[in-house]
Design an enzyme around this catalytic site. Structure first.
Site, PDB file in Angstrom:
ATOM      1  CB  CYS A 197      77.811  63.586  58.649  1.00 51.61           C
ATOM      2  SG  CYS A 197      76.352  64.197  59.337  1.00 51.61           S
ATOM      3  CD  GLU A 199      74.500  63.563  72.854  1.00 49.90           C
ATOM      4  OE1 GLU A 199      73.170  63.666  72.310  1.00 49.90           O
ATOM      5  OE2 GLU A 199      75.342  63.836  71.850  1.00 49.90           O
ATOM      6  CB  CYS A 222      75.353  44.803  51.700  1.00 55.99           C
ATOM      7  SG  CYS A 222      75.547  46.519  52.038  1.00 55.99           S
ATOM      8  CB  CYS A 254      69.713  48.266  46.613  1.00 58.51           C
ATOM      9  SG  CYS A 254      70.420  48.871  48.183  1.00 58.51           S
TER      10      CYS A 254
END
Length: 409
Positions: free
Chosen positions: A366, A292, A145, A68
């Site tokens: 991020c 936004e 997971c 994976c």
């Protein structure tokens, strides 16, 4: 042809790098100092065996690991893993000539990822639901997971059954699953056109599975309970499949740090505000302008604000900050600005902030590389970087969230 190499270091995506004739060969699932046997494919290689393992190597906790492609670093001991993630932030800043006070990394532990984006495909008479293989376009059907919340893991078999009803004959189905206060919110894109129109049957499936909401190809099939997230007392119901922070633990840490950064500000602009992750929390103490481009996200923020009690005013500006950033004259009335852009960063908006008189800027990102670029712009514009906080929201992946505080005298 198999060959034996020694891993020199880890690259920024977590792959080991072997130097062969001064050229890098990228080898996933390896660690610095290891001697490994590989099969080369251009500048990338497939790991065949670890001949001399690092002392930092540990046994992965997921049965799908190695095939994976969802995780890259489960084989790395915890302290070394944390140090490597912190180093990615330091390296990104150093590349832009920035020195910073980097706070200890905040970790989101196993079993806390509340948002999963899965793929499904028909293969050999059955449907696989899971993630793509490493270095391949094939899909790995997952049964466990370790990063996902227990509620999502417990529902994997049920979600696979839903995918079996809706997966197209050709191509992939995309399934977004969000663990909310009311249960799972499931949004599916790319479903088969014929089966996806059978709303009564799909509604019964969702009710029997006790989903909070089911959406297919952009339409809400059934909403049994509003799939809300708790943003400091404000119940925010995101648009189907809409973006939210992947981990509630990480979101809480980032939000606390944002609030610390803005201090006693009375007027705050929240740029790239999404559905109000920060704005709804900031509004307990300050008036907020939320900016936004995503209209459904802004509608979700507005509904949450109107239904909450005790919040100050949150005004809105639906605006593409990449094409039309807030200009200095629009920014100068604010005590603080918070921005949390996509991975591409806030290049255009940072340039305008650098020309403004705003005293405090809290940057959330991020992507350490684009954050460092934007911080460089702000520092060159007269801001001082006070501190940086790494937040490991994406456990076992090479990705890292960062919160940074800048002030102007």
């Amino acid at each position: 042809m198999p060959e034996t190499v020694t891993i020199d270091h880890l690259a920024h995506r977590g792959d080991g790098v072997a130097l062969v004739g001064d050229k890098p060969i990228y080898v996933p699932l390896t660690l610095a100092g290891e001697t490994v046997q590989i099969e080369r494919k251009g500048e990338r290689a497939r790991l065949l065996s670890v001949e001399s393992p690092s002392s930092q190597r540990i046994e992965p906790i997921c049965p799908h690991y190695g095939v994976c492609g969802g995780c890259a670093l489960q084989h790395m001991e915890a302290a070394a893993y944390r140090a490597w993630k912190e180093e990615q932030v330091k390296a990104a800043l150093a590349a832009r000539g920035i020195e910073a006070d980097i706070r200890p990394i905040v970790e989101a532990g196993p079993g806390t990822r509340r948002r999963a984006v899965l793929s499904a495909v028909r293969a050999g008479g059955r449907v696989l639901l899971g993630y793509h293989e490493r270095m391949a376009n094939r899909l790995v059907g997952i049964e466990a997971c370790p990063v996902l919340t227990p509620r999502i893991v417990a529902a994997l078999t049920t979600l696979n059954g839903l995918a079996s009803r809706l997966a197209p004959r050709k191509g992939e189905l995309r399934m977004s699953v969000l663990d909310t206060t009311a249960g799972l919110d499931v949004a599916i894109d790319g479903a088969d056109r014929k089966t996806s129109r059978d709303f009564p049957a799909l509604g019964r499936f969702a009710a029997e599975a006790d989903f909070a909401r089911l959406s297919v190809n952009g339409e809400v099939v059934i909403e049994i309970r509003p799939p809300a997230l708790d943003f400091a007392g404000a119940a925010m119901v995101p648009p189907p499949g809409g973006f939210v922070q992947a981990s509630a633990e990480a979101e809480a840490a980032m939000s606390q740090t944002v609030l610390e950064g803005i201090g006693g500000a009375k007027r705050v602009a929240d740029l790239f505000a999404g559905s109000g992750t920060f704005a709804l929390r900031i509004a307990h103490e300050a008036m907020v302008l939320a900016v936004e481009s995503d209209k459904p996200a802004m509608a979700a923020l507005d509904t949450a604000w109107r239904r909450a009690s005790g919040l100050k005013t949150i005004s809105q500006d639906v605006r593409d900050l990449f094409r039309s950033p807030l200009r200095p004259e629009e920014l100068d009335g604010f005590d603080a600005v918070v921005f949390d852009p996509p991975r591409a960063g806030a290049k255009e908006q940072a340039a305008q902030l650098a020309l403004s008189k705003v005293k405090t800027v809290v940057a959330v990102s991020c992507n350490p590389a684009t954050l460092a670029r934007d911080l460089r712009t702000l520092i060159d514009g007269g801001y001082a970087l006070k501190w940086v906080l790494p937040v490991d929201q994406f456990l076992f992946s090479p990705h890292i969230e960062v919160v940074a505080l800048l002030t102007r005298e």
